[in-house]
Design a protein around this motif. Structure first.
Motif, PDB file in Angstrom:
ATOM      1  N   THR A 294      -4.274  10.944  13.166  1.00  0.00           N
ATOM      2  CA  THR A 294      -4.371   9.608  12.589  1.00  0.00           C
ATOM      3  C   THR A 294      -4.039   9.695  11.108  1.00  0.00           C
ATOM      4  O   THR A 294      -4.575  10.537  10.384  1.00  0.00           O
ATOM      5  CB  THR A 294      -5.786   9.037  12.770  1.00  0.00           C
ATOM      6  N   ILE A 295      -3.146   8.834  10.676  1.00  0.00           N
ATOM      7  CA  ILE A 295      -2.791   8.754   9.259  1.00  0.00           C
ATOM      8  C   ILE A 295      -3.374   7.474   8.688  1.00  0.00           C
ATOM      9  O   ILE A 295      -3.155   6.376   9.225  1.00  0.00           O
ATOM     10  CB  ILE A 295      -1.268   8.808   9.068  1.00  0.00           C
ATOM     11  N   ILE A 296      -4.129   7.632   7.627  1.00  0.00           N
ATOM     12  CA  ILE A 296      -4.816   6.513   6.986  1.00  0.00           C
ATOM     13  C   ILE A 296      -4.415   6.480   5.517  1.00  0.00           C
ATOM     14  O   ILE A 296      -4.411   7.509   4.839  1.00  0.00           O
ATOM     15  CB  ILE A 296      -6.351   6.654   7.110  1.00  0.00           C
ATOM     16  N   CYS A 297      -4.059   5.313   5.039  1.00  0.00           N
ATOM     17  CA  CYS A 297      -3.749   5.137   3.622  1.00  0.00           C
ATOM     18  C   CYS A 297      -4.541   3.954   3.081  1.00  0.00           C
ATOM     19  O   CYS A 297      -4.665   2.918   3.751  1.00  0.00           O
ATOM     20  CB  CYS A 297      -2.257   4.912   3.411  1.00  0.00           C
ATOM     21  N   ASN A 298      -5.061   4.125   1.889  1.00  0.00           N
ATOM     22  CA  ASN A 298      -5.861   3.085   1.265  1.00  0.00           C
ATOM     23  C   ASN A 298      -5.311   2.809  -0.128  1.00  0.00           C
ATOM     24  O   ASN A 298      -5.172   3.727  -0.940  1.00  0.00           O
ATOM     25  CB  ASN A 298      -7.325   3.539   1.176  1.00  0.00           C
TER      26      ASN A 298
ATOM     27  N   ARG B 214       7.341   7.769   4.333  1.00  0.00           N
ATOM     28  CA  ARG B 214       7.350   6.311   4.307  1.00  0.00           C
ATOM     29  C   ARG B 214       6.897   5.785   5.663  1.00  0.00           C
ATOM     30  O   ARG B 214       7.246   6.346   6.704  1.00  0.00           O
ATOM     31  CB  ARG B 214       8.748   5.771   3.988  1.00  0.00           C
ATOM     32  N   ILE B 215       6.130   4.707   5.652  1.00  0.00           N
ATOM     33  CA  ILE B 215       5.642   4.083   6.890  1.00  0.00           C
ATOM     34  C   ILE B 215       5.819   2.581   6.749  1.00  0.00           C
ATOM     35  O   ILE B 215       5.475   1.997   5.714  1.00  0.00           O
ATOM     36  CB  ILE B 215       4.161   4.420   7.151  1.00  0.00           C
TER      37      ILE B 215
ATOM     38  N   LEU C 176      -0.409  14.129  -5.464  1.00  0.00           N
ATOM     39  CA  LEU C 176       0.661  13.281  -4.943  1.00  0.00           C
ATOM     40  C   LEU C 176       1.565  12.889  -6.110  1.00  0.00           C
ATOM     41  O   LEU C 176       1.142  12.187  -7.033  1.00  0.00           O
ATOM     42  CB  LEU C 176       0.089  12.030  -4.274  1.00  0.00           C
ATOM     43  N   GLU C 177       2.802  13.343  -6.045  1.00  0.00           N
ATOM     44  CA  GLU C 177       3.740  13.035  -7.128  1.00  0.00           C
ATOM     45  C   GLU C 177       3.994  11.540  -7.217  1.00  0.00           C
ATOM     46  O   GLU C 177       4.182  10.980  -8.301  1.00  0.00           O
ATOM     47  CB  GLU C 177       5.044  13.782  -6.890  1.00  0.00           C
ATOM     48  N   HIS C 178       3.992  10.866  -6.070  1.00  0.00           N
ATOM     49  CA  HIS C 178       4.200   9.418  -6.026  1.00  0.00           C
ATOM     50  C   HIS C 178       3.339   8.855  -4.906  1.00  0.00           C
ATOM     51  O   HIS C 178       3.295   9.405  -3.803  1.00  0.00           O
ATOM     52  CB  HIS C 178       5.677   9.087  -5.779  1.00  0.00           C
ATOM     53  N   PHE C 179       2.621   7.766  -5.202  1.00  0.00           N
ATOM     54  CA  PHE C 179       1.799   7.116  -4.184  1.00  0.00           C
ATOM     55  C   PHE C 179       1.961   5.615  -4.331  1.00  0.00           C
ATOM     56  O   PHE C 179       1.620   5.023  -5.352  1.00  0.00           O
ATOM     57  CB  PHE C 179       0.332   7.498  -4.326  1.00  0.00           C
ATOM     58  N   GLU C 180       2.517   5.013  -3.293  1.00  0.00           N
ATOM     59  CA  GLU C 180       2.754   3.569  -3.268  1.00  0.00           C
ATOM     60  C   GLU C 180       2.207   3.040  -1.955  1.00  0.00           C
ATOM     61  O   GLU C 180       2.659   3.442  -0.877  1.00  0.00           O
ATOM     62  CB  GLU C 180       4.246   3.298  -3.395  1.00  0.00           C
ATOM     63  N   CYS C 181       1.211   2.172  -2.033  1.00  0.00           N
ATOM     64  CA  CYS C 181       0.562   1.659  -0.815  1.00  0.00           C
ATOM     65  C   CYS C 181       0.276   0.178  -1.014  1.00  0.00           C
ATOM     66  O   CYS C 181      -0.552  -0.207  -1.848  1.00  0.00           O
ATOM     67  CB  CYS C 181      -0.730   2.431  -0.536  1.00  0.00           C
TER      68      CYS C 181
ATOM     69  N   GLU D  79      11.040  -2.718   4.146  1.00  0.00           N
ATOM     70  CA  GLU D  79       9.876  -3.075   4.956  1.00  0.00           C
ATOM     71  C   GLU D  79       8.746  -2.053   4.860  1.00  0.00           C
ATOM     72  O   GLU D  79       7.711  -2.216   5.518  1.00  0.00           O
ATOM     73  CB  GLU D  79      10.287  -3.237   6.423  1.00  0.00           C
ATOM     74  N   LYS D  80       8.918  -1.025   4.070  1.00  0.00           N
ATOM     75  CA  LYS D  80       7.883   0.004   3.989  1.00  0.00           C
ATOM     76  C   LYS D  80       6.634  -0.551   3.303  1.00  0.00           C
ATOM     77  O   LYS D  80       6.711  -1.415   2.411  1.00  0.00           O
ATOM     78  CB  LYS D  80       8.386   1.222   3.222  1.00  0.00           C
ATOM     79  N   ILE D  81       5.477  -0.061   3.732  1.00  0.00           N
ATOM     80  CA  ILE D  81       4.228  -0.431   3.070  1.00  0.00           C
ATOM     81  C   ILE D  81       3.569   0.779   2.431  1.00  0.00           C
ATOM     82  O   ILE D  81       2.601   0.646   1.688  1.00  0.00           O
ATOM     83  CB  ILE D  81       3.239  -1.119   4.052  1.00  0.00           C
ATOM     84  N   VAL D  82       4.093   1.966   2.747  1.00  0.00           N
ATOM     85  CA  VAL D  82       3.580   3.191   2.134  1.00  0.00           C
ATOM     86  C   VAL D  82       4.745   4.097   1.782  1.00  0.00           C
ATOM     87  O   VAL D  82       5.693   4.230   2.559  1.00  0.00           O
ATOM     88  CB  VAL D  82       2.609   3.943   3.080  1.00  0.00           C
ATOM     89  N   LYS D  83       4.698   4.690   0.594  1.00  0.00           N
ATOM     90  CA  LYS D  83       5.631   5.737   0.212  1.00  0.00           C
ATOM     91  C   LYS D  83       4.873   6.797  -0.573  1.00  0.00           C
ATOM     92  O   LYS D  83       4.215   6.494  -1.562  1.00  0.00           O
ATOM     93  CB  LYS D  83       6.792   5.194  -0.629  1.00  0.00           C
TER      94      LYS D  83
END
Length: 343
Positions: free
Chosen positions: A226-230, A307-308, A273-278, A199-203
């Motif tokens: 506040t954490i923001i990911c784009n 992860r979020i 960022l070694e890994h960015f998945e959004c 169910e994660k949307i960010v890693k």
């Protein structure tokens, strides 16, 4: 150097639920110190796979330290069918034994000869993932005084419900030993904070020291962060060519304090960022009190995986330094709920 466990192994009690020995307590102590300040007590869950130490903070933060059975020189777990109050069935069908213990007392007992040990000495000098963070993990005092060469070995045993957790510690086989018996309690029901990786949307995977330094810059007067990911945005091409993705994705930490604001952007770059998945844009608020508690774990780890999920539940998994075998035998995880109110 022979360990204290080697001297005691002939006296193994077949009725023991747990009998485990460590040549060096330093990795155990490092994990426990990262849990300091979260709770006075901790739940110790023993399984055939190893030991978990769990603490909760204000019913919204759960921290877990994992010690795999391969970390120990010897690890024997014999669950007793008579102690139903302290045993539970877990998902894989294994049996676990759980006890409650005073975390500060356990930490002090394991550190009775000092906590430096030889843990950092056993790291690979040519491993870039560990080399780059060695100074941050060891700390300024360790760098000034040099590494400690002596190690503290441990033999840990537990008979069952109503009995203490027994520790035998020694710095040298021919030297004195210290025996500690720590009172155990009936475990209280834990809140449980599940996180479904599906169910994660960010890693995000990054160096722990970078996130630690960012959080250390935020003044303690901060109420929340506040954490923001784009995610990468699709850019349409003219003509028949396929669309492409613009490299404008980022991971942002925003904080407002009485002294001003702090806004840190981590671009989607492999050097950062070694890994960015959004999967989609997100914005969640977290109490700074909770986030600040993670600095201790960041200080003793090499990398962190963030992860979020869609509800805002955040999971941070901390990668600890490994020994020469490269096997990861210790790691930590923090799970944190977002703020409920709209800020």
């Amino acid at each position: 150097m022979p360990s204290v466990a080697a001297n005691e192994s002939r006296n193994d009690d077949p009725e023991l639920i747990l009998l485990a020995s460590l040549l060096d307590v330093a990795p155990f102590v490092a994990l426990l110190k990262a849990l300091n300040g979260l709770s006075d007590t901790a739940s110790i869950i023993i399984t055939k796979a190893g030991i978990r130490v769990e603490v909760e903070y204000k019913r919204a933060l759960q921290a877990t330290a994992y010690l795999a059975n391969s970390l120990f020189e010897s690890f024997v777990y014999n669950p007793s069918s008579e102690n139903n109050d302290t045993e539970e069935e877990i998902d894989e069908g294994d049996t676990s034994t759980e006890i409650e213990i005073n975390l500060s007392i356990l930490n002090e007992a394991l550190s009775i000869y000092g906590s430096g040990g030889g843990f950092w000495k056993r790291k690979e000098r040519n491993d870039p993932d560990q080399q780059e963070d060695e100074d941050e993990v060891r700390g300024p005092l360790d760098r000034f005084f040099g590494r400690k060469t002596a190690v503290t070995s441990l033999r840990m045993s537990y008979i069952g419900d109503g009995h203490p957790l027994r520790l035998i510690l020694a710095e040298r086989a021919e030297g004195p030993t210290t025996v500690c018996q720590i009172h155990t309690l009936v475990p209280e029901r834990r809140m449980g904070l599940p996180f479904d990786d599906e169910e994660k949307i960010v890693k995000i995977i990054m160096r722990s020291s970078w996130l630690r330094d960012t959080l250390a810059e935020i003044d303690t007067s901060c109420d929340y962060v506040t954490i923001i990911c784009n995610p990468p945005q699709k850019v349409a091409r003219h003509g028949k060519g396929p669309s492409s993705r613009a490299n404008d994705s980022f991971f942002r930490i925003d904080a407002k304090t009485s002294k001003g604001g702090v806004e840190i952007d981590f671009p989607n770059d492999r050097e950062v960022l070694e890994h960015f998945e959004c999967g989609q844009s997100l914005k969640f608020h977290y109490s700074f009190d909770f986030v600040h508690k993670m600095i201790r774990a960041l200080a003793v780890s090499v990398k962190v995986s963030i992860r979020i999920d869609s509800e805002g539940t955040m999971s941070l998994q901390f990668l600890m330094p490994s020994g020469t075998s490269k096997e990861r035998t210790t790691w930590m995880e923090y799970r944190c709920l977002p703020r409920e109110e709209n800020v």
